[in-house]
Design a protein around this motif. Structure first.
Motif, PDB file in Angstrom:
ATOM      1  N   CYS A  54      57.823  28.971  -4.097  1.00 17.81           N
ATOM      2  CA  CYS A  54      58.791  29.778  -3.369  1.00 17.81           C
ATOM      3  C   CYS A  54      59.774  28.884  -2.631  1.00 17.81           C
ATOM      4  N   PHE A  55      60.939  29.441  -2.376  1.00 22.61           N
ATOM      5  CA  PHE A  55      61.980  28.788  -1.596  1.00 22.61           C
ATOM      6  C   PHE A  55      62.893  29.876  -1.064  1.00 22.61           C
ATOM      7  N   GLY A  56      63.760  29.521  -0.157  1.00 20.21           N
ATOM      8  CA  GLY A  56      64.690  30.498   0.392  1.00 20.21           C
ATOM      9  C   GLY A  56      65.300  30.007   1.676  1.00 20.21           C
ATOM     10  N   THR A  57      65.666  30.954   2.530  1.00 20.72           N
ATOM     11  CA  THR A  57      66.232  30.641   3.836  1.00 20.72           C
ATOM     12  C   THR A  57      65.426  31.364   4.902  1.00 20.72           C
ATOM     13  N   GLY A  58      65.277  30.708   6.044  1.00 18.05           N
ATOM     14  CA  GLY A  58      64.582  31.313   7.164  1.00 18.05           C
ATOM     15  C   GLY A  58      63.075  31.423   6.996  1.00 18.05           C
ATOM     16  N   LEU A  59      62.503  30.708   6.041  1.00 21.36           N
ATOM     17  CA  LEU A  59      61.075  30.831   5.776  1.00 21.36           C
ATOM     18  C   LEU A  59      60.215  30.023   6.745  1.00 21.36           C
ATOM     19  N   GLY A  60      60.707  28.880   7.199  1.00 19.40           N
ATOM     20  CA  GLY A  60      59.963  28.057   8.137  1.00 19.40           C
ATOM     21  C   GLY A  60      58.702  27.442   7.571  1.00 19.40           C
ATOM     22  N   MET A  61      58.607  27.336   6.248  1.00 17.33           N
ATOM     23  CA  MET A  61      57.400  26.776   5.627  1.00 17.33           C
ATOM     24  C   MET A  61      57.415  25.258   5.568  1.00 17.33           C
ATOM     25  N   LEU A  62      58.598  24.685   5.403  1.00 14.59           N
ATOM     26  CA  LEU A  62      58.758  23.237   5.329  1.00 14.59           C
ATOM     27  C   LEU A  62      59.968  22.826   6.163  1.00 14.59           C
ATOM     28  N   PRO A  63      59.970  21.621   6.704  1.00 13.68           N
ATOM     29  CA  PRO A  63      61.171  21.138   7.377  1.00 13.68           C
ATOM     30  C   PRO A  63      62.326  21.037   6.378  1.00 13.68           C
ATOM     31  N   ASP A  64      63.550  21.298   6.828  1.00 13.55           N
ATOM     32  CA  ASP A  64      64.719  21.147   5.960  1.00 13.55           C
ATOM     33  C   ASP A  64      64.747  19.751   5.366  1.00 13.55           C
ATOM     34  N   GLY A  65      65.046  19.661   4.094  1.00 13.77           N
ATOM     35  CA  GLY A  65      65.152  18.378   3.424  1.00 13.77           C
ATOM     36  C   GLY A  65      63.836  17.783   2.985  1.00 13.77           C
ATOM     37  N   GLN A  66      62.734  18.433   3.268  1.00 11.84           N
ATOM     38  CA  GLN A  66      61.405  17.950   2.861  1.00 11.84           C
ATOM     39  C   GLN A  66      61.267  18.110   1.354  1.00 11.84           C
ATOM     40  N   ALA A  67      61.066  17.036   0.632  1.00 13.20           N
ATOM     41  CA  ALA A  67      60.890  17.113  -0.820  1.00 13.20           C
ATOM     42  C   ALA A  67      59.410  17.109  -1.158  1.00 13.20           C
ATOM     43  N   GLN A  68      59.059  17.849  -2.177  1.00 14.16           N
ATOM     44  CA  GLN A  68      57.686  17.927  -2.653  1.00 14.16           C
ATOM     45  C   GLN A  68      57.503  17.030  -3.878  1.00 14.16           C
ATOM     46  N   TYR A  69      56.274  16.658  -4.122  1.00  9.18           N
ATOM     47  CA  TYR A  69      55.855  15.952  -5.334  1.00  9.18           C
ATOM     48  C   TYR A  69      54.748  16.808  -5.923  1.00  9.18           C
ATOM     49  N   ILE A  70      55.021  17.409  -7.094  1.00  8.38           N
ATOM     50  CA  ILE A  70      54.085  18.371  -7.669  1.00  8.38           C
ATOM     51  C   ILE A  70      53.726  17.948  -9.084  1.00  8.38           C
ATOM     52  N   GLN A  71      52.447  17.914  -9.366  1.00  8.79           N
ATOM     53  CA  GLN A  71      51.962  17.552 -10.696  1.00  8.79           C
ATOM     54  C   GLN A  71      51.433  18.794 -11.396  1.00  8.79           C
ATOM     55  N   VAL A  72      51.864  18.974 -12.643  1.00 11.86           N
ATOM     56  CA  VAL A  72      51.513  20.145 -13.443  1.00 11.86           C
ATOM     57  C   VAL A  72      50.908  19.667 -14.754  1.00 11.86           C
ATOM     58  N   VAL A  73      49.823  20.288 -15.180  1.00 10.96           N
ATOM     59  CA  VAL A  73      49.191  19.927 -16.450  1.00 10.96           C
ATOM     60  C   VAL A  73      49.848  20.711 -17.579  1.00 10.96           C
ATOM     61  N   VAL A  74      50.179  19.991 -18.670  1.00 13.26           N
ATOM     62  CA  VAL A  74      50.722  20.599 -19.882  1.00 13.26           C
ATOM     63  C   VAL A  74      49.838  20.191 -21.055  1.00 13.26           C
ATOM     64  N   GLU A  75      49.894  20.959 -22.109  1.00 11.49           N
ATOM     65  CA  GLU A  75      49.070  20.659 -23.279  1.00 11.49           C
ATOM     66  C   GLU A  75      49.580  19.449 -24.047  1.00 11.49           C
ATOM     67  N   ASP A  76      50.920  19.290 -24.103  1.00  9.68           N
ATOM     68  CA  ASP A  76      51.528  18.268 -24.955  1.00  9.68           C
ATOM     69  C   ASP A  76      52.746  17.688 -24.253  1.00  9.68           C
ATOM     70  N   ALA A  77      52.682  16.422 -23.864  1.00  7.42           N
ATOM     71  CA  ALA A  77      53.784  15.779 -23.141  1.00  7.42           C
ATOM     72  C   ALA A  77      55.038  15.677 -24.001  1.00  7.42           C
ATOM     73  N   ASP A  78      54.886  15.434 -25.289  1.00  9.94           N
ATOM     74  CA  ASP A  78      56.069  15.360 -26.163  1.00  9.94           C
ATOM     75  C   ASP A  78      56.767  16.716 -26.241  1.00  9.94           C
ATOM     76  N   ALA A  79      55.993  17.778 -26.364  1.00 13.05           N
ATOM     77  CA  ALA A  79      56.563  19.125 -26.398  1.00 13.05           C
ATOM     78  C   ALA A  79      57.218  19.461 -25.055  1.00 13.05           C
ATOM     79  N   ALA A  80      56.608  19.035 -23.953  1.00 14.09           N
ATOM     80  CA  ALA A  80      57.188  19.267 -22.630  1.00 14.09           C
ATOM     81  C   ALA A  80      58.519  18.535 -22.497  1.00 14.09           C
ATOM     82  N   HIS A  81      58.557  17.296 -22.978  1.00 12.93           N
ATOM     83  CA  HIS A  81      59.800  16.524 -22.939  1.00 12.93           C
ATOM     84  C   HIS A  81      60.881  17.230 -23.749  1.00 12.93           C
ATOM     85  N   ALA A  82      60.556  17.674 -24.941  1.00  8.12           N
ATOM     86  CA  ALA A  82      61.526  18.378 -25.792  1.00  8.12           C
ATOM     87  C   ALA A  82      61.976  19.680 -25.126  1.00  8.12           C
ATOM     88  N   TYR A  83      61.059  20.388 -24.503  1.00 11.89           N
ATOM     89  CA  TYR A  83      61.366  21.632 -23.797  1.00 11.89           C
ATOM     90  C   TYR A  83      62.410  21.389 -22.712  1.00 11.89           C
TER      91      TYR A  83
END
Length: 122
Positions: A54-83
């Protein structure tokens, strides 16, 4: 007891630009609402994921400008790259490491995403 991750906030500076970026990825906007003038809530879900972001305005969940680092599992890295490439998303080449194969990309606000193909265990 099961603990199921439902929602992870990400910080964005332009809600419409972020929504367009994630739509290019094929992520469904489950919600986009403004219950008041100072609040907007957008929830996007990657295909096949039980967890949304989620994201938006006025949510107060994260400080402004705070960047996340998120890791997601995929079945096939080559297919993910092509996607990603087919959608015009700048990403790294597939990187082979002992603990998996990885593709990295960032959204316009610097939130970093890592797509990992898990190693096959024999």
């Amino acid at each position: 007891m099961d603990f199921k991750i439902e929602l992870i906030p990400i910080s964005v500076s332009d809600v419409d630009r972020a929504k367009d970026f994630y739509a290019r990825l094929g992520w469904v906007a489950e919600q986009d609402g403004s219950p008041s003038d100072d609040l907007r809530f957008v929830q996007v879900t990657p295909p096949g994921s039980a967890c949304s972001f989620c994201f938006g305005t006025g949510l107060g969940m994260l400080p402004d400008g705070q960047a996340q680092y998120i890791q997601v599992v995929v079945e096939d890295a080559d297919a993910a790259h092509a996607y990603l490439a087919d959608r015009g998303i700048e990403c790294t080449p597939v990187e082979q490491l002992a603990w998996g194969r990885f593709v990295n990309f960032s959204d316009p606000d610097g939130n970093r995403w890592v797509l990992q193909e898990l190693p096959h265990r024999g």
